[in-house]
Design an enzyme around this catalytic site. Structure first.
Site, PDB file in Angstrom:
ATOM      1  N   TYR A   1       0.855  -1.188   0.000  1.00 15.83           N
ATOM      2  CA  TYR A   1       0.000   0.000   0.000  1.00 15.83           C
ATOM      3  C   TYR A   1       0.889   1.234   0.000  1.00 15.83           C
ATOM      4  O   TYR A   1       0.767   2.133   0.804  1.00 15.83           O
ATOM      5  CB  TYR A   1      -0.928  -0.031   1.216  1.00 15.83           C
ATOM      6  CG  TYR A   1      -2.114   0.903   1.120  1.00 15.83           C
ATOM      7  CD1 TYR A   1      -3.140   0.675   0.207  1.00 15.83           C
ATOM      8  CD2 TYR A   1      -2.218   2.011   1.960  1.00 15.83           C
ATOM      9  CE1 TYR A   1      -4.232   1.525   0.126  1.00 15.83           C
ATOM     10  CE2 TYR A   1      -3.311   2.874   1.890  1.00 15.83           C
ATOM     11  CZ  TYR A   1      -4.313   2.628   0.971  1.00 15.83           C
ATOM     12  OH  TYR A   1      -5.403   3.473   0.893  1.00 15.83           O
TER      13      TYR A   1
ATOM     14  N   GLN B   1       2.342   3.141  -5.575  1.00 16.28           N
ATOM     15  CA  GLN B   1       1.431   2.554  -6.571  1.00 16.28           C
ATOM     16  C   GLN B   1       0.270   1.822  -5.896  1.00 16.28           C
ATOM     17  O   GLN B   1      -0.870   1.929  -6.338  1.00 16.28           O
ATOM     18  CB  GLN B   1       2.196   1.572  -7.472  1.00 16.28           C
ATOM     19  CG  GLN B   1       3.095   2.246  -8.481  1.00 16.28           C
ATOM     20  CD  GLN B   1       2.341   3.003  -9.560  1.00 16.28           C
ATOM     21  OE1 GLN B   1       1.380   2.528 -10.132  1.00 16.28           O
ATOM     22  NE2 GLN B   1       2.781   4.224  -9.818  1.00 16.28           N
TER      23      GLN B   1
ATOM     24  N   ARG C   1       2.252  -6.878   5.123  1.00 16.60           N
ATOM     25  CA  ARG C   1       3.039  -7.723   6.033  1.00 16.60           C
ATOM     26  C   ARG C   1       2.574  -7.512   7.474  1.00 16.60           C
ATOM     27  O   ARG C   1       1.914  -6.500   7.780  1.00 16.60           O
ATOM     28  CB  ARG C   1       4.525  -7.399   5.894  1.00 16.60           C
ATOM     29  CG  ARG C   1       4.863  -5.950   6.110  1.00 16.60           C
ATOM     30  CD  ARG C   1       6.325  -5.704   5.833  1.00 16.60           C
ATOM     31  NE  ARG C   1       6.597  -4.289   5.608  1.00 16.60           N
ATOM     32  CZ  ARG C   1       7.757  -3.822   5.194  1.00 16.60           C
ATOM     33  NH1 ARG C   1       8.739  -4.643   4.927  1.00 16.60           N
ATOM     34  NH2 ARG C   1       7.938  -2.535   5.027  1.00 16.60           N
TER      35      ARG C   1
ATOM     36  N   SER D   1       2.244  -4.057   9.658  1.00 16.41           N
ATOM     37  CA  SER D   1       2.414  -2.982   8.678  1.00 16.41           C
ATOM     38  C   SER D   1       1.812  -1.659   9.157  1.00 16.41           C
ATOM     39  O   SER D   1       0.654  -1.613   9.601  1.00 16.41           O
ATOM     40  CB  SER D   1       1.745  -3.373   7.364  1.00 16.41           C
ATOM     41  OG  SER D   1       1.685  -2.242   6.521  1.00 16.41           O
TER      42      SER D   1
ATOM     43  N   GLU E   1      12.882  -4.524  -5.065  1.00 19.74           N
ATOM     44  CA  GLU E   1      13.918  -5.287  -4.350  1.00 19.74           C
ATOM     45  C   GLU E   1      13.338  -6.122  -3.220  1.00 19.74           C
ATOM     46  O   GLU E   1      14.049  -6.915  -2.603  1.00 19.74           O
ATOM     47  CB  GLU E   1      15.018  -4.338  -3.838  1.00 19.74           C
ATOM     48  CG  GLU E   1      14.653  -3.455  -2.656  1.00 19.74           C
ATOM     49  CD  GLU E   1      13.781  -2.244  -2.997  1.00 19.74           C
ATOM     50  OE1 GLU E   1      13.403  -2.086  -4.168  1.00 19.74           O
ATOM     51  OE2 GLU E   1      13.489  -1.459  -2.079  1.00 19.74           O
TER      52      GLU E   1
ATOM     53  N   HIS F   1       6.016  -2.856 -13.006  1.00 18.48           N
ATOM     54  CA  HIS F   1       7.349  -2.674 -13.589  1.00 18.48           C
ATOM     55  C   HIS F   1       7.917  -4.069 -13.818  1.00 18.48           C
ATOM     56  O   HIS F   1       7.653  -4.986 -13.030  1.00 18.48           O
ATOM     57  CB  HIS F   1       8.227  -1.859 -12.622  1.00 18.48           C
ATOM     58  CG  HIS F   1       9.660  -1.710 -13.053  1.00 18.48           C
ATOM     59  ND1 HIS F   1      10.029  -1.252 -14.300  1.00 18.48           N
ATOM     60  CD2 HIS F   1      10.814  -1.966 -12.394  1.00 18.48           C
ATOM     61  CE1 HIS F   1      11.353  -1.212 -14.375  1.00 18.48           C
ATOM     62  NE2 HIS F   1      11.851  -1.648 -13.235  1.00 18.48           N
TER      63      HIS F   1
ATOM     64  N   ASP G   1      12.842   1.783 -19.128  1.00 14.63           N
ATOM     65  CA  ASP G   1      12.517   2.494 -17.883  1.00 14.63           C
ATOM     66  C   ASP G   1      13.778   2.675 -17.033  1.00 14.63           C
ATOM     67  O   ASP G   1      14.064   3.774 -16.558  1.00 14.63           O
ATOM     68  CB  ASP G   1      11.464   1.673 -17.125  1.00 14.63           C
ATOM     69  CG  ASP G   1      10.854   2.427 -15.961  1.00 14.63           C
ATOM     70  OD1 ASP G   1      10.185   3.432 -16.226  1.00 14.63           O
ATOM     71  OD2 ASP G   1      11.049   2.020 -14.809  1.00 14.63           O
TER      72      ASP G   1
ATOM     73  N   GLU H   1      20.409  29.326 -11.168  1.00  8.73           N
ATOM     74  CA  GLU H   1      20.694  29.145 -12.594  1.00  8.73           C
ATOM     75  C   GLU H   1      20.717  27.684 -13.021  1.00  8.73           C
ATOM     76  O   GLU H   1      20.360  27.364 -14.152  1.00  8.73           O
ATOM     77  CB  GLU H   1      22.034  29.813 -12.964  1.00  8.73           C
ATOM     78  CG  GLU H   1      22.062  31.318 -12.715  1.00  8.73           C
ATOM     79  CD  GLU H   1      20.935  32.070 -13.441  1.00  8.73           C
ATOM     80  OE1 GLU H   1      20.412  31.568 -14.448  1.00  8.73           O
ATOM     81  OE2 GLU H   1      20.579  33.176 -12.982  1.00  8.73           O
TER      82      GLU H   1
HETATM   83  N1  LIG Z   1       6.745   4.781  -7.195  1.00  5.01           N
HETATM   84  C1  LIG Z   1       5.997   4.880  -8.287  1.00  5.01           C
HETATM   85  O1  LIG Z   1       5.171   5.772  -8.400  1.00  5.01           O
HETATM   86  C2  LIG Z   1       6.102   3.857  -9.399  1.00  5.01           C
HETATM   87  C3  LIG Z   1       5.826   4.214 -10.733  1.00  5.01           C
HETATM   88  C4  LIG Z   1       5.751   3.206 -11.703  1.00  5.01           C
HETATM   89  C5  LIG Z   1       6.002   1.875 -11.353  1.00  5.01           C
HETATM   90  N2  LIG Z   1       6.329   1.571 -10.066  1.00  5.01           N
HETATM   91  C6  LIG Z   1       6.531   0.159  -9.698  1.00  5.01           C
HETATM   92  O2  LIG Z   1       5.486  -0.192  -8.788  1.00  5.01           O
HETATM   93  C7  LIG Z   1       5.958  -1.179  -7.876  1.00  5.01           C
HETATM   94  C8  LIG Z   1       5.748  -0.673  -6.458  1.00  5.01           C
HETATM   95  O3  LIG Z   1       6.596   0.432  -6.255  1.00  5.01           O
HETATM   96  P1  LIG Z   1       6.240   1.561  -5.183  1.00  5.01           P
HETATM   97  O4  LIG Z   1       7.210   2.680  -5.415  1.00  5.01           O
HETATM   98  O5  LIG Z   1       4.774   1.823  -5.201  1.00  5.01           O
HETATM   99  O6  LIG Z   1       6.622   0.796  -3.834  1.00  5.01           O
HETATM  100  P2  LIG Z   1       6.631   1.408  -2.363  1.00  5.01           P
HETATM  101  O7  LIG Z   1       5.838   2.662  -2.283  1.00  5.01           O
HETATM  102  O8  LIG Z   1       8.034   1.466  -1.871  1.00  5.01           O
HETATM  103  O9  LIG Z   1       5.863   0.211  -1.587  1.00  5.01           O
HETATM  104  C9  LIG Z   1       5.696   0.260  -0.256  1.00  5.01           C
HETATM  105  C10 LIG Z   1       4.698  -0.796   0.181  1.00  5.01           C
HETATM  106  O10 LIG Z   1       5.284  -2.098   0.064  1.00  5.01           O
HETATM  107  C11 LIG Z   1       5.220  -2.743   1.339  1.00  5.01           C
HETATM  108  N3  LIG Z   1       6.373  -3.626   1.542  1.00  5.01           N
HETATM  109  C12 LIG Z   1       7.679  -3.292   1.438  1.00  5.01           C
HETATM  110  N4  LIG Z   1       8.445  -4.379   1.635  1.00  5.01           N
HETATM  111  C13 LIG Z   1       7.603  -5.411   1.886  1.00  5.01           C
HETATM  112  C14 LIG Z   1       7.780  -6.785   2.163  1.00  5.01           C
HETATM  113  N5  LIG Z   1       8.991  -7.338   2.193  1.00  5.01           N
HETATM  114  N6  LIG Z   1       6.676  -7.553   2.360  1.00  5.01           N
HETATM  115  C15 LIG Z   1       5.439  -7.013   2.310  1.00  5.01           C
HETATM  116  N7  LIG Z   1       5.203  -5.704   2.047  1.00  5.01           N
HETATM  117  C16 LIG Z   1       6.272  -4.922   1.839  1.00  5.01           C
HETATM  118  C17 LIG Z   1       5.223  -1.614   2.342  1.00  5.01           C
HETATM  119  O11 LIG Z   1       4.722  -2.141   3.511  1.00  5.01           O
HETATM  120  P3  LIG Z   1       4.528  -1.272   4.855  1.00  5.01           P
HETATM  121  O12 LIG Z   1       3.316  -0.476   4.583  1.00  5.01           O
HETATM  122  O13 LIG Z   1       4.350  -2.340   5.871  1.00  5.01           O
HETATM  123  O14 LIG Z   1       5.787  -0.468   5.010  1.00  5.01           O
HETATM  124  C18 LIG Z   1       4.327  -0.588   1.637  1.00  5.01           C
HETATM  125  O15 LIG Z   1       2.959  -0.900   1.845  1.00  5.01           O
HETATM  126  C19 LIG Z   1       7.421  -1.412  -8.233  1.00  5.01           C
HETATM  127  O16 LIG Z   1       7.487  -2.498  -9.130  1.00  5.01           O
HETATM  128  C20 LIG Z   1       7.827  -0.127  -8.951  1.00  5.01           C
HETATM  129  O17 LIG Z   1       8.914  -0.283  -9.853  1.00  5.01           O
HETATM  130  C21 LIG Z   1       6.386   2.528  -9.083  1.00  5.01           C
END
Ligand SMILES: NC(=O)c1ccc[n+]([C@@H]2O[C@H](COP(=O)([O-])OP(=O)(O)OC[C@H]3O[C@@H](n4cnc5c(N)ncnc54)[C@H](OP(=O)(O)O)[C@@H]3O)[C@@H](O)[C@H]2O)c1
Length: 327
Positions: free
Chosen positions: A24, A27, A47, A50, A83, A107, A190, A226
């Site tokens: 959550y 994305q 998890r 969380s 990761e 992704h 990407d 600048e």
């Molecule tokens: N960031 C973007 O806007 C964007 C754009 C395009 C594509 N993507 C792709 O979308 C995907 C998600 O990226 P994101 O940036 O949205 O991720 P993110 O914001 O870093 O995701 C965080 C979420 O993942 C949970 N999490 C982290 N490690 C975990 C684990 N080991 N087990 C269970 N839950 C875990 C976290 O849990 P807690 O809530 O418990 O901390 C949190 O709810 C990736 O493949 C990324 O490349 C992202």
């Protein structure tokens, strides 16, 4: 290039399907809320312990532990950080992907570079909105959307492309347009765009320009204005009018200087470094370095982040942002 919009997309492949959004974050929250607002049955997989559970529940979403959410759903959207996909897989998420389900990514890294293996008899698709999650949600709420690309890695049912398009439409991307690609193309382009241009090249170019001016005796505030602050105005012009259109909107002096010096800065050495960056991505060396560092506790990542956070360019940046925000 074929573009699908809502009117061309059959929503039926998603009808009656339960969707587990795993994670959550940026994305995850946008997908879960947009899908829910379009009337779909969504559960958020989180998890144990969380911090996001309270947020998701306050937004009216139901939450379950990751494996239970995946077991309960027809479509499992893997919206964890890239990761973290291997550790989540090792915890048993892969086994919850039983035949007939669909595994969806935003992704392609984990699939394309074999960080996790596609389960047998499961459709594997990607729907990648072209922008950050916060924009995906905000644009959806405003009645618009972000464009998205979709791809199919494994099509066991014969219906994977139609389902990916229906999902893209359900998160609001069909309002703007959805384009087909492959996992390879999305993933490699990407990563290259992020590293060579958007997040690696541009900030380091700004930093190099800033440091050049400061080393020549100019004030850090002037150098920041600048080389960093004014970038937004130029990028906004490029966004609205294209690069050629931007040139016509700036002064003739700036335009003449751009033609004279741009290719002196971005020279053959830079292009060779870009080709090397692409080769590093395509060989899988980058994915291996990144997932390896994550497995070792993010040692290299944390050190690089600390170094950048502490750099001289941040001090005038803070002062100028405070000045501008006051107005
Ligand atoms: N960031 C973007 O806007 C964007 C754009 C395009 C594509 N993507 C792709 O979308 C995907 C998600 O990226 P994101 O940036 O949205 O991720 P993110 O914001 O870093 O995701 C965080 C979420 O993942 C949970 N999490 C982290 N490690 C975990 C684990 N080991 N087990 C269970 N839950 C875990 C976290 O849990 P807690 O809530 O418990 O901390 C949190 O709810 C990736 O493949 C990324 O490349 C992202």
């Amino acid at each position: 290039m074929k573009l699908w919009r809502d009117g061309d997309i059959d929503p039926q492949p998603l009808q009656g399907k339960k969707i587990a959004v795993i994670g959550y974050g940026a994305q995850g929250h946008a997908h879960a809320l947009n899908l829910r607002d379009q009337g779909h049955d969504v559960v958020v997989g989180l998890r144990e312990g969380s911090a996001s559970a309270a947020k998701a529940q306050a937004a009216g979403l139901s939450t379950l532990p990751v494996i239970d959410a995946a077991q309960s759903a027809d479509i499992v959207a893997m919206l964890l950080p890239d990761e973290q996909m291997a550790p989540a897989w090792a915890d048993g998420l892969g086994q919850a992907l039983t035949p007939g389900k669909t595994l969806l990514f935003a992704h392609g890294l984990a699939m394309h570079f074999g960080v996790i293996a596609a389960p047998p008899q499961v459709d594997v698709v990607m729907v990648a909105p072209k922008g950050p999650g916060a924009r995906l949600r905000a644009d959806f709420v405003a009645g618009s959307g972000l464009p998205a690309i979709f791809a199919v890695h494994q099509d066991c049912s014969g219906a994977a492309p139609a389902l990916a398009r229906a999902y893209a439409s359900a998160i609001g991307c069909g309002r703007i347009g959805v384009i087909e690609t492959t996992f390879k193309e999305e993933c490699e382009c990407d990563l290259f765009g992020e590293q060579a241009v958007l997040c690696g090249g541009i900030p380091d170019l700004m930093r190099a320009g800033f440091e050049t001016l400061v080393a020549a005796g100019f004030s850090p505030e002037m150098a920041y204005f600048e080389c960093v602050f004014e970038a937004k105005a130029v990028v906004d012009l490029i966004y609205a009018r294209g690069i050629a259109g931007m040139y016509t909107a700036i002064s003739n002096t700036a335009e003449f200087g751009a033609y004279r010096s741009g290719s002196r800065i971005i020279d053959e050495h830079v292009r060779a470094a870009m080709r090397q960056t692409l080769a590093d991505i395509q060989s899988g060396a980058f994915a291996q370095a990144w997932t390896g560092d994550a497995a070792r506790g993010f040692t290299a990542f944390s050190a690089a982040r600390a170094l950048r956070a502490d750099s001289a360019i941040e001090t005038p940046g803070r002062a100028i942002r405070a000045l501008v925000e006051k107005d």
